[in-house]
Scaffold this active site. Structure first.
Site, PDB file in Angstrom:
ATOM      1  N   HIS A 167      -6.067  -3.227  28.245  1.00  0.00           N
ATOM      2  CA  HIS A 167      -6.194  -4.207  27.169  1.00  0.00           C
ATOM      3  C   HIS A 167      -5.655  -5.535  27.677  1.00  0.00           C
ATOM      4  CE1 HIS A 167      -6.234  -0.591  24.276  1.00  0.00           C
ATOM      5  NE2 HIS A 167      -7.459  -0.986  24.566  1.00  0.00           N
ATOM      6  N   GLU A 170      -2.430  -7.534  26.774  1.00  0.00           N
ATOM      7  CA  GLU A 170      -1.134  -6.852  26.876  1.00  0.00           C
ATOM      8  C   GLU A 170      -0.471  -7.173  28.214  1.00  0.00           C
ATOM      9  OE1 GLU A 170      -2.977  -3.556  23.826  1.00  0.00           O
ATOM     10  OE2 GLU A 170      -2.291  -2.853  25.787  1.00  0.00           O
ATOM     11  N   HIS A 260       0.680  -0.148  28.418  1.00  0.00           N
ATOM     12  CA  HIS A 260       0.122  -0.947  27.310  1.00  0.00           C
ATOM     13  C   HIS A 260       1.203  -1.721  26.559  1.00  0.00           C
ATOM     14  CE1 HIS A 260      -4.079   0.655  26.920  1.00  0.00           C
ATOM     15  NE2 HIS A 260      -3.571   1.537  27.767  1.00  0.00           N
ATOM     16  N   GLU A 336       3.850   2.394  25.712  1.00  0.00           N
ATOM     17  CA  GLU A 336       3.654   1.211  24.869  1.00  0.00           C
ATOM     18  C   GLU A 336       4.944   0.386  24.803  1.00  0.00           C
ATOM     19  OE1 GLU A 336       0.945   0.187  23.365  1.00  0.00           O
ATOM     20  OE2 GLU A 336      -0.393   1.937  23.296  1.00  0.00           O
TER      21      GLU A 336
HETATM   22 ZN    ZN Z   1      -3.288  -1.287  24.681  1.00  0.00          ZN
END
Ligand code: ZN
Length: 376
Positions: A167, A170, A260, A336
């Site tokens: 992504h 990010e 992420h 994350e």
């Molecule tokens: Zn992500």
């Protein structure tokens, strides 16, 4: 005042500049996609000592619009030191402002990781960390997707894969990769030496260079979310994933980490494979040990907050973590990090930032080293 975003990872449009101390702005959508949430722009021609406010009026229509509450924008006068600027989200508008100290200032959703720094990082890995360019894929727009291998022991049995920034907004994910490579540069690091006596590392520091360069939040240049493409990757629309999947099938995978950032949750956390059809007690035990050791080592990490757990057999198999965990029957995590802050150890000046992302990577390497004998 002039506002510009025509640079690497820039994203903003000026909607109304009639109030010279308070322009109204809009974020651009990702190319070929409805997603947007990343912003990054420069304001110049400012009068030091004067207050300026900035309002992004389409924040309420963004991909994770509910996540703006409790979020504070980052700013920098030199693109090196970034600090949080008090921000509010009301009536669909994200607003922030300050008494400026200099004639120019940059704002962003998170401390940006530039393509220029990416190129420097690849050089650091190749020339200071004994990495080799194992293979190199191409994004849709022809940017390199380097797959680095760090292999210091012939016939090392374990293959550890770490990929980042599927992504593109990010940016904490590539800061994390810089932390990894920084630790791998050390020569007298007993934990790293132990890890590399048994495992080869395969690193992809940036999976989505087109999206990052274009100032996207979520997608590549074809408007595809790479972390929803792991059941359908193809050379036309998702060559970034296709390339890495092909390489994984050549090499094998014993541990997979996909790095992420999360817009909403103010904590560092992992998501794992509990919903996979092939999930076993062996994998469950490995997941638990990995998480427990991160906590025990004092990393900025916790296990209380995160995504809801998938029901058995109900995992979304288009995600990298689930797809790789299932195909290779291996320990597999999405890690994350927050766009906001890690509320267990908050830092109101910086929030979560590049430096903390780098430190987390070093702790993750420590835990990886401690588990290398347990992976199979
Ligand atoms: Zn992500």
């Amino acid at each position: 005042m002039q506002i510009t975003a025509h640079f690497d990872s820039g994203n903003i449009e000026v909607h109304d500049s009639s109030n010279a101390q308070h322009p109204l702005l809009k974020m651009r959508k990702d190319l070929n996609s409805h997603h947007f949430q990343w912003f990054h722009f420069k304001a110049e021609g400012l009068t030091p000592g004067q207050r300026y406010d900035f309002s992004i009026i389409n924040a309420g229509e963004s991909a994770y619009h509910w996540a703006w509450s409790g979020y504070h924008a980052v700013a920098s006068y030199d693109q090196k030191t970034w600090f949080r600027v008090p921000s509010t989200f009301t009536n669909g508008t994200l607003s922030f402002g300050l008494d400026v100290a200099q004639e120019q200032i940059w704002f962003a959703y998170f401390e940006p990781y530039s393509r220029e720094r990416h190129d420097w990082l690849i050089d650091q890995a190749l020339f200071k960390a004994d990495a080799e360019l194992f293979a190199c894929g191409k994004s849709i727009e022809g940017r390199d997707i380097q797959l680095l291998r760090i292999s210091r022991t012939p016939n090392a049995q374990r293959k550890v894969w770490i990929i980042a920034q599927q992504h593109p907004g990010e940016h904490m994910a590539e800061w994390f990769m810089e932390g990894l490579i920084e630790r791998l540069k050390l020569r007298d690091d007993a934990e790293i030496n132990a890890l590399l006596s048994k495992a080869d590392l395969y690193l992809v520091p940036n999976m989505n260079p087109d999206g990052a360069y274009r100032g996207h939040l979520r997608t590549n240049a074809a408007g595809k979310d790479l972390n929803r493409a792991w059941q359908s990757a193809n050379e036309a629309e998702t060559p970034e994933v296709f390339f890495v999947q092909q390489q994984m099938r050549k090499v094998g995978v014993d541990l997979f980490l996909d790095i992420h950032g999360d817009e909403e949750i103010p904590h560092v956390f992992t998501a794992a494979c509990e919903g996979n059809p092939g999930y076993t007690q062996r994998i469950a035990d490995l997941e638990q040990r990995f998480r427990q050791r991160l906590v025990a080592n004092g990393a900025e990490f916790q296990t209380q907050f995160g995504y809801p757990r998938s029901a058995p057999g109900k995992a979304n198999m288009t995600l990298a973590c689930n797809a790789v965990g299932e195909e290779f029957d291996c320990l597999s995590f999405t890690i994350e990090m927050p766009f906001k802050d890690h509320h267990d150890t908050p830092n109101p000046v910086t929030g979560w930032d590049g430096k903390r992302s780098k430190q987390l990577a070093k702790e993750v390497l420590r835990v990886t080293a401690s588990m290398v004998d347990e992976l199979r």
